[in-house]
Design a protein around this motif. Structure first.
Motif, PDB file in Angstrom:
ATOM      1  N   ASP A 146       0.848  -1.199   0.052  1.00  0.00           N
ATOM      2  CA  ASP A 146       0.054  -0.007  -0.153  1.00  0.00           C
ATOM      3  C   ASP A 146       0.781   1.187   0.017  1.00  0.00           C
ATOM      4  OD1 ASP A 146       0.056   1.063   3.253  1.00  0.00           O
ATOM      5  OD2 ASP A 146       0.184  -1.174   2.969  1.00  0.00           O
ATOM      6  N   PHE A 147       0.366   2.133  -0.877  1.00  0.00           N
ATOM      7  CA  PHE A 147       1.286   3.417  -0.812  1.00  0.00           C
ATOM      8  C   PHE A 147       0.346   4.622  -0.686  1.00  0.00           C
ATOM      9  CE2 PHE A 147       2.933   0.324  -3.960  1.00  0.00           C
ATOM     10  CZ  PHE A 147       4.097   0.228  -3.432  1.00  0.00           C
ATOM     11  N   LYS A 148       0.755   5.438   0.016  1.00  0.00           N
ATOM     12  CA  LYS A 148       0.113   6.561   0.340  1.00  0.00           C
ATOM     13  C   LYS A 148       0.284   7.839  -0.627  1.00  0.00           C
ATOM     14  CE  LYS A 148      -2.216   6.330   4.324  1.00  0.00           C
ATOM     15  NZ  LYS A 148      -3.713   6.692   4.551  1.00  0.00           N
ATOM     16  N   ALA A 152      -4.000  15.210  -5.431  1.00  0.00           N
ATOM     17  CA  ALA A 152      -3.621  15.471  -6.628  1.00  0.00           C
ATOM     18  C   ALA A 152      -3.299  14.140  -7.541  1.00  0.00           C
ATOM     19  CB  ALA A 152      -2.726  16.485  -7.032  1.00  0.00           C
ATOM     20  N   ALA A 153      -2.330  13.389  -6.707  1.00  0.00           N
ATOM     21  CA  ALA A 153      -1.663  12.161  -7.564  1.00  0.00           C
ATOM     22  C   ALA A 153      -2.735  11.082  -7.526  1.00  0.00           C
ATOM     23  CB  ALA A 153      -0.551  11.600  -6.760  1.00  0.00           C
ATOM     24  N   ARG A 198       4.634  13.859 -11.317  1.00  0.00           N
ATOM     25  CA  ARG A 198       4.583  13.865  -9.889  1.00  0.00           C
ATOM     26  C   ARG A 198       3.806  12.621  -9.389  1.00  0.00           C
ATOM     27  NH1 ARG A 198       1.681  19.824  -9.199  1.00  0.00           N
ATOM     28  NH2 ARG A 198       3.894  21.239  -9.468  1.00  0.00           N
ATOM     29  N   LEU A 199       3.035  11.826  -9.999  1.00  0.00           N
ATOM     30  CA  LEU A 199       2.617  10.605  -9.568  1.00  0.00           C
ATOM     31  C   LEU A 199       3.611   9.600  -9.590  1.00  0.00           C
ATOM     32  CD1 LEU A 199       0.379   8.489  -9.231  1.00  0.00           C
ATOM     33  CD2 LEU A 199      -0.094   8.619 -11.600  1.00  0.00           C
ATOM     34  N   ARG A 200       4.588   9.552 -10.788  1.00  0.00           N
ATOM     35  CA  ARG A 200       5.680   8.632 -10.797  1.00  0.00           C
ATOM     36  C   ARG A 200       6.554   8.799  -9.553  1.00  0.00           C
ATOM     37  NH1 ARG A 200       7.189   9.202 -17.445  1.00  0.00           N
ATOM     38  NH2 ARG A 200       5.568   7.651 -17.991  1.00  0.00           N
ATOM     39  N   ASP A 201       6.902   9.952  -9.542  1.00  0.00           N
ATOM     40  CA  ASP A 201       7.878  10.462  -8.448  1.00  0.00           C
ATOM     41  C   ASP A 201       7.433   9.801  -6.979  1.00  0.00           C
ATOM     42  OD1 ASP A 201       9.668  11.570 -10.111  1.00  0.00           O
ATOM     43  OD2 ASP A 201       9.164  13.612  -9.529  1.00  0.00           O
ATOM     44  N   ALA A 202       6.039   9.971  -6.765  1.00  0.00           N
ATOM     45  CA  ALA A 202       5.506   9.460  -5.672  1.00  0.00           C
ATOM     46  C   ALA A 202       5.403   8.320  -5.420  1.00  0.00           C
ATOM     47  CB  ALA A 202       4.100  10.116  -5.158  1.00  0.00           C
ATOM     48  N   LEU A 203       4.965   7.494  -6.489  1.00  0.00           N
ATOM     49  CA  LEU A 203       4.930   6.144  -6.261  1.00  0.00           C
ATOM     50  C   LEU A 203       6.147   5.319  -6.393  1.00  0.00           C
ATOM     51  CD1 LEU A 203       1.875   4.777  -8.526  1.00  0.00           C
ATOM     52  CD2 LEU A 203       2.374   4.290  -6.274  1.00  0.00           C
ATOM     53  N   GLY A 204       7.106   5.971  -7.443  1.00  0.00           N
ATOM     54  CA  GLY A 204       8.378   5.422  -7.468  1.00  0.00           C
ATOM     55  C   GLY A 204       9.096   5.512  -6.283  1.00  0.00           C
ATOM     56  N   ASN A 205       9.155   6.700  -5.688  1.00  0.00           N
ATOM     57  CA  ASN A 205      10.111   6.769  -4.193  1.00  0.00           C
ATOM     58  C   ASN A 205       9.551   5.817  -3.204  1.00  0.00           C
ATOM     59  OD1 ASN A 205      11.715   8.580  -5.191  1.00  0.00           O
ATOM     60  ND2 ASN A 205      10.304  10.437  -4.493  1.00  0.00           N
ATOM     61  N   MET A 207       7.904   2.735  -3.824  1.00  0.00           N
ATOM     62  CA  MET A 207       8.297   1.624  -4.222  1.00  0.00           C
ATOM     63  C   MET A 207       9.742   1.152  -3.893  1.00  0.00           C
ATOM     64  SD  MET A 207       5.833   1.082  -7.552  1.00  0.00           S
ATOM     65  CE  MET A 207       6.375  -0.560  -8.018  1.00  0.00           C
ATOM     66  N   VAL A 208      10.524   1.952  -4.295  1.00  0.00           N
ATOM     67  CA  VAL A 208      12.074   1.789  -3.799  1.00  0.00           C
ATOM     68  C   VAL A 208      12.418   1.557  -2.637  1.00  0.00           C
ATOM     69  CG1 VAL A 208      14.155   2.894  -4.055  1.00  0.00           C
ATOM     70  CG2 VAL A 208      12.701   3.168  -6.179  1.00  0.00           C
ATOM     71  N   SER A 209      11.589   2.344  -1.767  1.00  0.00           N
ATOM     72  CA  SER A 209      11.661   2.190  -0.493  1.00  0.00           C
ATOM     73  C   SER A 209      11.212   0.889   0.132  1.00  0.00           C
ATOM     74  CB  SER A 209      11.025   3.383   0.254  1.00  0.00           C
ATOM     75  OG  SER A 209      10.885   3.061   1.718  1.00  0.00           O
ATOM     76  N   GLU A 210       9.999   0.221  -0.579  1.00  0.00           N
ATOM     77  CA  GLU A 210       9.348  -0.812   0.044  1.00  0.00           C
ATOM     78  C   GLU A 210      10.306  -2.123  -0.460  1.00  0.00           C
ATOM     79  OE1 GLU A 210       6.520  -3.329   1.663  1.00  0.00           O
ATOM     80  OE2 GLU A 210       6.658  -1.122   1.842  1.00  0.00           O
ATOM     81  N   LEU A 211      10.636  -2.039  -1.773  1.00  0.00           N
ATOM     82  CA  LEU A 211      11.248  -3.253  -2.423  1.00  0.00           C
ATOM     83  C   LEU A 211      12.776  -3.133  -2.400  1.00  0.00           C
ATOM     84  CD1 LEU A 211       9.162  -3.259  -5.490  1.00  0.00           C
ATOM     85  CD2 LEU A 211       8.766  -4.577  -3.448  1.00  0.00           C
ATOM     86  N   LEU A 212      13.336  -2.065  -2.486  1.00  0.00           N
ATOM     87  CA  LEU A 212      14.886  -2.083  -2.666  1.00  0.00           C
ATOM     88  C   LEU A 212      15.649  -1.562  -1.305  1.00  0.00           C
ATOM     89  CD1 LEU A 212      17.134  -2.548  -4.348  1.00  0.00           C
ATOM     90  CD2 LEU A 212      16.960  -0.118  -5.335  1.00  0.00           C
ATOM     91  N   VAL A 213      15.389  -0.367  -0.974  1.00  0.00           N
ATOM     92  CA  VAL A 213      15.982   0.448   0.054  1.00  0.00           C
ATOM     93  C   VAL A 213      15.438   0.064   1.476  1.00  0.00           C
ATOM     94  CG1 VAL A 213      17.131   2.609   1.012  1.00  0.00           C
ATOM     95  CG2 VAL A 213      17.191   1.943  -1.556  1.00  0.00           C
ATOM     96  N   LYS A 214      16.001  -0.509   2.365  1.00  0.00           N
ATOM     97  CA  LYS A 214      15.354  -0.795   3.535  1.00  0.00           C
ATOM     98  C   LYS A 214      15.735   0.102   4.850  1.00  0.00           C
ATOM     99  CE  LYS A 214      16.203  -4.661   5.508  1.00  0.00           C
ATOM    100  NZ  LYS A 214      16.270  -5.930   5.868  1.00  0.00           N
ATOM    101  N   ASN A 215      14.775   0.684   5.232  1.00  0.00           N
ATOM    102  CA  ASN A 215      15.165   1.471   6.431  1.00  0.00           C
ATOM    103  C   ASN A 215      15.271   1.088   7.922  1.00  0.00           C
ATOM    104  OD1 ASN A 215      15.873   3.619   8.442  1.00  0.00           O
ATOM    105  ND2 ASN A 215      13.792   4.856   8.005  1.00  0.00           N
ATOM    106  N   ILE A 216      16.391   0.492   8.371  1.00  0.00           N
ATOM    107  CA  ILE A 216      16.550  -0.007   9.606  1.00  0.00           C
ATOM    108  C   ILE A 216      16.338   1.183  11.078  1.00  0.00           C
ATOM    109  CG2 ILE A 216      17.684  -1.666  11.402  1.00  0.00           C
ATOM    110  CD1 ILE A 216      19.015  -2.710   8.777  1.00  0.00           C
TER     111      ILE A 216
END
Length: 233
Positions: A146-148, A152-153, A198-205, A207-216
């Motif tokens: 799920d992505f917030k 507008a997006a 803007r939609l691509r940036d919002a979703l892309g960021n 998705m990258v956070s969800e699938l690739l870069v993990k915040n510990i």
């Protein structure tokens, strides 16, 4: 990168070739074994033919000699019946082996099909199996993620989803007109393109956070992938 490393596509092609070669080898071995077994089995009537020849060529006078030939003839008949049963057993075993081969072939075809399906998924990246747009929550549910999004997006994504349901392709002018409610003549392409960006940036960021870069928490960041899939050239 080591020279002996093999890419996924090369391994997949090698696996497909090995499957075909394995099936061909099994078929050849099965046919060869069947031909060899039936060829090496003696003739079922060979024993009876020799007994008959002995009966014709011999001058039998006593009752004991005639009785002996009768016993030999009965033994020949039993031998012929035994060979016939052997042939039937071999035939049944060959049918069973063929059925097992067909079952193995079905499983191999299923594996190859699954292999090709995985290749398509690899080429297309993330495969979208479900897309739920919740305007009340300003949330997009993509597969099991799920992505917030901003309102507008969300409007931009909703317009794109509706056009996809109708198999339509929208220009930036049309997107801006549908979202803003203004006439197409009062809108420009850049405004619609900006909404898409803007939609691509919002979703892309996200998705990258969800699938690739993990915040510990309280530690930092790391890639959310396995170590053995990383290659640097």
């Amino acid at each position: 990168m080591p020279e002996n490393s093999i890419s996924v596509s090369e391994a997949r092609r090698s696996g497909t070739r090995l499957v075909g070669a394995g099936i061909a080898a099994i078929v050849v071995i099965l046919i060869t074994a069947a031909a060899f077994l039936f060829w090496t089995l003696p003739d079922a009537n060979a024993f009876n033919a020799r007994v008959e020849r002995l009966f014709v060529e011999s001058d039998l006078t006593t009752q004991a000699e005639i009785r002996l030939l009768e016993i030999l003839a009965q033994s020949g008949t039993a031998f012929a019946d035994t060979l016939a049963s052997y042939r039937m057993v071999i035939f049944v075993l060959l049918i069973f082996a063929t059925a097992m081969l067909l079952a193995a072939l079905v499983f191999l075809v299923m594996l190859v099909t699954l292999n090709r399906r995985m290749a398509q998924i690899e080429r297309t990246g993330i495969q979208v199996t479900s897309l739920l747009i919740s305007r009340e929550e300003n949330t997009v549910y993509l597969n099991n993620m799920d992505f917030k999004l901003t309102p507008a997006a969300m409007e931009t994504l909703a317009v794109l989803a509706e056009s996809r349901l109708d198999d339509e392709v929208l220009s930036g002018v049309q997107i801006e007109a549908m979202i803003s409610g203004r006439d197409i003549s009062d809108c420009d392409e850049a405004a619609g393109a900006t909404r898409i960006k803007r939609l691509r940036d919002a979703l892309g960021n996200q998705m990258v956070s969800e699938l690739l870069v993990k915040n510990i928490a309280k530690k930092g960041y790391m890639l959310a992938i396995e170590k053995d899939v990383i290659q640097m050239v």
